[in-house]
Design a protein around this motif. Structure first.
Motif, PDB file in Angstrom:
ATOM      1  N   THR A  18       0.824  -1.200   0.000  1.00 45.54           N
ATOM      2  CA  THR A  18       0.000   0.000   0.000  1.00 45.54           C
ATOM      3  C   THR A  18       0.865   1.258   0.000  1.00 45.54           C
ATOM      4  N   LEU A  19       0.612   2.114  -0.950  1.00 46.70           N
ATOM      5  CA  LEU A  19       1.276   3.410  -1.007  1.00 46.70           C
ATOM      6  C   LEU A  19       0.659   4.307   0.060  1.00 46.70           C
ATOM      7  N   ILE A  20       1.492   4.871   0.902  1.00 50.10           N
ATOM      8  CA  ILE A  20       1.008   5.738   1.973  1.00 50.10           C
ATOM      9  C   ILE A  20       1.151   7.190   1.532  1.00 50.10           C
ATOM     10  N   PRO A  21       0.074   7.940   1.479  1.00 50.83           N
ATOM     11  CA  PRO A  21       0.161   9.346   1.051  1.00 50.83           C
ATOM     12  C   PRO A  21       1.078  10.143   1.961  1.00 50.83           C
ATOM     13  N   SER A  22       1.970  10.904   1.371  1.00 47.19           N
ATOM     14  CA  SER A  22       2.902  11.692   2.169  1.00 47.19           C
ATOM     15  C   SER A  22       2.179  12.721   3.024  1.00 47.19           C
ATOM     16  N   THR A  23       1.005  13.157   2.564  1.00 49.00           N
ATOM     17  CA  THR A  23       0.257  14.153   3.339  1.00 49.00           C
ATOM     18  C   THR A  23      -0.143  13.606   4.705  1.00 49.00           C
ATOM     19  N   SER A  24      -0.479  12.314   4.756  1.00 47.13           N
ATOM     20  CA  SER A  24      -0.869  11.723   6.041  1.00 47.13           C
ATOM     21  C   SER A  24       0.350  11.493   6.924  1.00 47.13           C
ATOM     22  N   LEU A  25       1.472  11.098   6.313  1.00 45.62           N
ATOM     23  CA  LEU A  25       2.679  10.847   7.091  1.00 45.62           C
ATOM     24  C   LEU A  25       3.289  12.131   7.636  1.00 45.62           C
ATOM     25  N   LEU A  26       3.126  13.204   6.898  1.00 45.37           N
ATOM     26  CA  LEU A  26       3.742  14.466   7.295  1.00 45.37           C
ATOM     27  C   LEU A  26       2.784  15.391   8.040  1.00 45.37           C
ATOM     28  N   ALA A  27       1.583  14.892   8.343  1.00 45.49           N
ATOM     29  CA  ALA A  27       0.644  15.688   9.127  1.00 45.49           C
ATOM     30  C   ALA A  27       1.223  15.916  10.519  1.00 45.49           C
ATOM     31  N   GLN A  28       1.278  17.139  10.941  1.00 48.26           N
ATOM     32  CA  GLN A  28       1.911  17.480  12.203  1.00 48.26           C
ATOM     33  C   GLN A  28       1.145  16.927  13.406  1.00 48.26           C
ATOM     34  N   THR A  29       1.888  16.348  14.334  1.00 48.92           N
ATOM     35  CA  THR A  29       1.331  15.881  15.603  1.00 48.92           C
ATOM     36  C   THR A  29       2.159  16.477  16.732  1.00 48.92           C
ATOM     37  N   GLN A  30       1.713  16.270  17.938  1.00 45.95           N
ATOM     38  CA  GLN A  30       2.443  16.815  19.075  1.00 45.95           C
ATOM     39  C   GLN A  30       3.729  16.029  19.311  1.00 45.95           C
ATOM     40  N   GLY A  31       4.774  16.718  19.736  1.00 46.83           N
ATOM     41  CA  GLY A  31       6.034  16.070  20.025  1.00 46.83           C
ATOM     42  C   GLY A  31       6.741  15.615  18.769  1.00 46.83           C
ATOM     43  N   LYS A  32       7.720  14.736  18.950  1.00 51.05           N
ATOM     44  CA  LYS A  32       8.449  14.172  17.826  1.00 51.05           C
ATOM     45  C   LYS A  32       7.758  12.895  17.351  1.00 51.05           C
ATOM     46  N   ARG A  33       8.048  12.519  16.118  1.00 49.79           N
ATOM     47  CA  ARG A  33       7.505  11.275  15.566  1.00 49.79           C
ATOM     48  C   ARG A  33       8.629  10.596  14.792  1.00 49.79           C
ATOM     49  N   MET A  34       9.385   9.775  15.521  1.00 47.83           N
ATOM     50  CA  MET A  34      10.570   9.176  14.944  1.00 47.83           C
ATOM     51  C   MET A  34      10.199   8.032  13.995  1.00 47.83           C
ATOM     52  N   ALA A  35      10.891   7.983  12.878  1.00 46.43           N
ATOM     53  CA  ALA A  35      10.605   6.974  11.862  1.00 46.43           C
ATOM     54  C   ALA A  35      11.895   6.627  11.132  1.00 46.43           C
ATOM     55  N   MET A  36      11.849   5.509  10.406  1.00 48.06           N
ATOM     56  CA  MET A  36      12.995   5.107   9.601  1.00 48.06           C
ATOM     57  C   MET A  36      12.514   4.738   8.208  1.00 48.06           C
ATOM     58  N   VAL A  37      13.246   5.201   7.218  1.00 52.33           N
ATOM     59  CA  VAL A  37      12.961   4.874   5.825  1.00 52.33           C
ATOM     60  C   VAL A  37      14.049   3.949   5.307  1.00 52.33           C
ATOM     61  N   PHE A  38      13.639   2.844   4.694  1.00 49.97           N
ATOM     62  CA  PHE A  38      14.568   1.932   4.031  1.00 49.97           C
ATOM     63  C   PHE A  38      14.484   2.168   2.527  1.00 49.97           C
ATOM     64  N   ASP A  39      15.576   2.552   1.912  1.00 45.05           N
ATOM     65  CA  ASP A  39      15.645   2.655   0.459  1.00 45.05           C
ATOM     66  C   ASP A  39      16.265   1.366  -0.052  1.00 45.05           C
ATOM     67  N   VAL A  40      15.427   0.439  -0.487  1.00 45.75           N
ATOM     68  CA  VAL A  40      15.919  -0.882  -0.863  1.00 45.75           C
ATOM     69  C   VAL A  40      16.802  -0.826  -2.110  1.00 45.75           C
ATOM     70  N   ARG A  41      16.748   0.253  -2.850  1.00 43.07           N
ATOM     71  CA  ARG A  41      17.613   0.396  -4.023  1.00 43.07           C
ATOM     72  C   ARG A  41      19.064   0.577  -3.624  1.00 43.07           C
ATOM     73  N   ARG A  42      19.293   1.020  -2.402  1.00 46.12           N
ATOM     74  CA  ARG A  42      20.644   1.300  -1.932  1.00 46.12           C
ATOM     75  C   ARG A  42      21.192   0.199  -1.021  1.00 46.12           C
ATOM     76  N   GLY A 176      14.850   9.724  11.439  1.00 47.77           N
ATOM     77  CA  GLY A 176      14.624  11.090  11.869  1.00 47.77           C
ATOM     78  C   GLY A 176      13.200  11.352  12.288  1.00 47.77           C
ATOM     79  N   ASP A 177      12.906  12.615  12.493  1.00 46.95           N
ATOM     80  CA  ASP A 177      11.608  13.063  12.994  1.00 46.95           C
ATOM     81  C   ASP A 177      10.715  13.482  11.835  1.00 46.95           C
ATOM     82  N   LEU A 178       9.629  12.750  11.638  1.00 43.33           N
ATOM     83  CA  LEU A 178       8.689  13.094  10.567  1.00 43.33           C
ATOM     84  C   LEU A 178       8.021  14.438  10.802  1.00 43.33           C
ATOM     85  N   ASN A 179       7.992  14.885  12.048  1.00 44.32           N
ATOM     86  CA  ASN A 179       7.372  16.169  12.359  1.00 44.32           C
ATOM     87  C   ASN A 179       8.293  17.356  12.060  1.00 44.32           C
TER      88      ASN A 179
END
Length: 231
Positions: A18-42, A176-179
């Motif tokens: 499922t493709l996750i819309p960036s607008t939902s992932l980057l919607a601001q929330t309180q505090g930090k929102r730590m996440a990790m992105v895996f670029d499988v091409r690298r 890093g922090d998505l927020n």
């Protein structure tokens, strides 16, 4: 050992991630929102992430907190063979938290990282079964808590990156922090097609993937044996 034919069969008739819309992932929330992105091409499949994580966190043999499997799949451009990392997804709605009878597994309010309180954990291993990603490593003797990634919180407190990110030679892991709109992880999410594993689980993972060809069957990728590498 998995051969190319059996791996290609894995992709046949698969359901796309499922493709996750960036607008939902980057919607601001309180505090930090730590996440990790895996670029499988690298990702080169060097396994430095697994080794450095195990050394940094003194993980028992056979219970690595982060693993890498190799998946081959047929695409419009031919066969793609990719190294796909997997670990605790630090979900927004973690099922492991819901089943813990002692509230030993919890999601930190300040940054969303899912951690274990080892003083509260009774080693029942219920969370292992509850995790749809197979990201918790059970103690078969029930004497210690399950092993899982915690983004190296002890390193974060010192202003350092998780060990797996720091040692990734292909720079395939970005944390890093998505927020924070200026963070590298937020920029990657904003500028790329981002996918999450097992969207039907309702867990809402904070481990995200870019560079995965479509179609890709996340369930079958997660079930691959990390020891059965195609060489």
């Amino acid at each position: 050992m998995l051969d190319r034919r059996s791996l290609l069969k894995m992709a046949a008739g698969s359901a796309a991630l499922t493709l996750i819309p960036s607008t939902s992932l980057l919607a601001q929330t309180q505090g930090k929102r730590m996440a990790m992105v895996f670029d499988v091409r690298r990702c080169t499949g060097c396994l430095s992430c697994s080794v450095s994580c195990s050394i940094e966190n003194q993980v028992p043999e056979g219970r690595a907190r982060t693993r890498v499997t190799q998946s081959s799949m047929e695409t419009a451009d031919g066969v793609a063979t990719l190294a796909v990392p997997n670990q605790c997804n630090h979900c927004d709605k973690p099922s492991c938290v819901e089943v813990c009878p002692k509230n030993a597994t919890y999601k930190r309010e300040e940054d969303g990282i899912v951690v274990i309180d080892y003083d509260k954990c009774i080693h029942c291993q219920r969370c292992v079964k509850a995790c749809p990603y197979g990201a918790r490593r059970k103690d078969p003797k029930y004497k210690t808590a399950p092993e899982k990634c915690n983004f190296c919180v002890h390193r974060l407190q010192q202003g350092l990156l998780p060990a797996c990110v720091e040692t990734c030679i292909g720079e395939a892991r970005v944390f890093g922090d998505l927020n924070d709109p200026n963070s590298e992880v937020a920029k990657l999410v904003r500028d790329n097609r981002v996918y999450g594993m097992l969207p039907d689980s309702g867990n809402l993972p904070s481990i995200l993937y870019i560079g995965l060809p479509q179609p890709s069957d996340d369930k079958k990728i997660l079930k691959l044996n990390h020891l059965e590498w195609q060489r």
